[in-house]
Design a protein around this motif. Structure first.
Motif, mmCIF file in Angstrom:
data_model
loop_
_atom_site.group_PDB
_atom_site.id
_atom_site.type_symbol
_atom_site.label_atom_id
_atom_site.label_comp_id
_atom_site.label_asym_id
_atom_site.label_seq_id
_atom_site.Cartn_x
_atom_site.Cartn_y
_atom_site.Cartn_z
ATOM 1 N N TYR A 37 -6.946 -6.421 -10.752
ATOM 2 C CA TYR A 37 -5.930 -6.651 -10.266
ATOM 3 C C TYR A 37 -4.662 -6.933 -11.255
ATOM 4 O O TYR A 37 -3.684 -6.397 -11.246
ATOM 5 C CB TYR A 37 -5.800 -7.380 -8.958
ATOM 6 N N ARG A 68 -3.183 -12.036 -4.094
ATOM 7 C CA ARG A 68 -1.601 -12.385 -4.596
ATOM 8 C C ARG A 68 -1.254 -13.601 -4.865
ATOM 9 O O ARG A 68 -0.652 -14.065 -5.560
ATOM 10 C CB ARG A 68 -0.709 -11.614 -3.570
ATOM 11 N N GLN A 124 -2.406 -4.871 -1.289
ATOM 12 C CA GLN A 124 -2.132 -5.812 -2.333
ATOM 13 C C GLN A 124 -1.761 -5.186 -3.685
ATOM 14 O O GLN A 124 -0.920 -5.828 -4.347
ATOM 15 C CB GLN A 124 -3.609 -6.602 -2.648
ATOM 16 N N SER A 125 -1.938 -4.041 -3.799
ATOM 17 C CA SER A 125 -1.490 -3.276 -4.920
ATOM 18 C C SER A 125 -0.102 -2.580 -4.995
ATOM 19 O O SER A 125 0.256 -2.263 -5.816
ATOM 20 C CB SER A 125 -2.642 -2.234 -5.425
#
Length: 204
Positions: free
Chosen positions: A67, A143, A202-203
């Motif tokens: 991530y 995050r 989240q991305s």
């Protein structure tokens, strides 16, 4: 799929701590329980506790690096499957971490109170189910970068913990092994489906 598998296996081999750290944690916790000299039934419980803690520690970094370096976002932008990505991570961890953990538990406990093959299979299913659920917590906490958020999924594991206790402590394989398999199928499908969507969110 082949490229994903090669990538995940390479990442584990290139960073040896990905293998020896979880196995060391598992072994140390297990050793502590052995030193405390519990009876055999509680040794089975101690192996679950050691597994629970170890898988939780592993899950913290499951998606973190990918991530942070943008790999997950890149895959999504390129339209590449996240299913093969998750599957490759699971297979690499199963082969290089969970199988050795199962071997350690088998060598120490011996599963002498029941059929070794069924207990070994149940142990692998248990580890895999924990892996999927804790990965859900890991995805949720990406995050905020707070691994404690992974603890939010523990209430979902309460029935699972009861099943594991009945299998490994009470030595009641039937019908609990069937229920354990149902939990595994649920985690391998629905939980991973949720992880896929959470990773995409989240991305963004």
């Amino acid at each position: 799929m082949k490229k994903d598998l090669l990538r995940e296996f390479s990442l584990i081999f290139l960073i040896p701590k990905n293998i020896y750290l979880p196995l060391s944690v598992f072994g140390i916790i297990f050793l502590i329980f052995l030193i405390l000299d519990f009876d055999q039934y509680l040794n089975y419980a101690s192996s679950f506790i050691a597994s629970f803690i170890t898988v939780f520690i592993i899950s913290e970094s499951t998606f973190k690096e990918d991530y942070q370096n943008g790999y997950i976002e890149q895959r999504i932008c390129e339209g590449r499957s996240l299913v093969s990505y998750l599957f490759a991570k699971y297979i690499s961890n199963l082969s290089l971490v969970y199988l050795p953990m199962t071997a350690i538990a088998f060598l120490i406990n011996g599963f002498s109170e029941g059929p070794a093959l069924e207990f070994t299979f149940a142990y692998l299913v248990m580890l895999s189910t924990l892996y999927f659920f804790f990965n859900l917590g890991s995805a949720i906490s990406l995050r905020r970068n707070n691994s404690l958020n992974a603890l939010l999924i523990i209430p979902l594991l309460i029935p699972f913990i009861i099943l594991v206790k009945e299998i490994f402590v009470d030595v009641l394989l039937e019908p609990n092994l069937n229920f354990l398999m149902a939990y595994f199928v649920f985690s391998a499908t629905f939980v991973n489906y949720a992880i896929l969507h959470i990773l995409r969110i989240q991305s963004k």
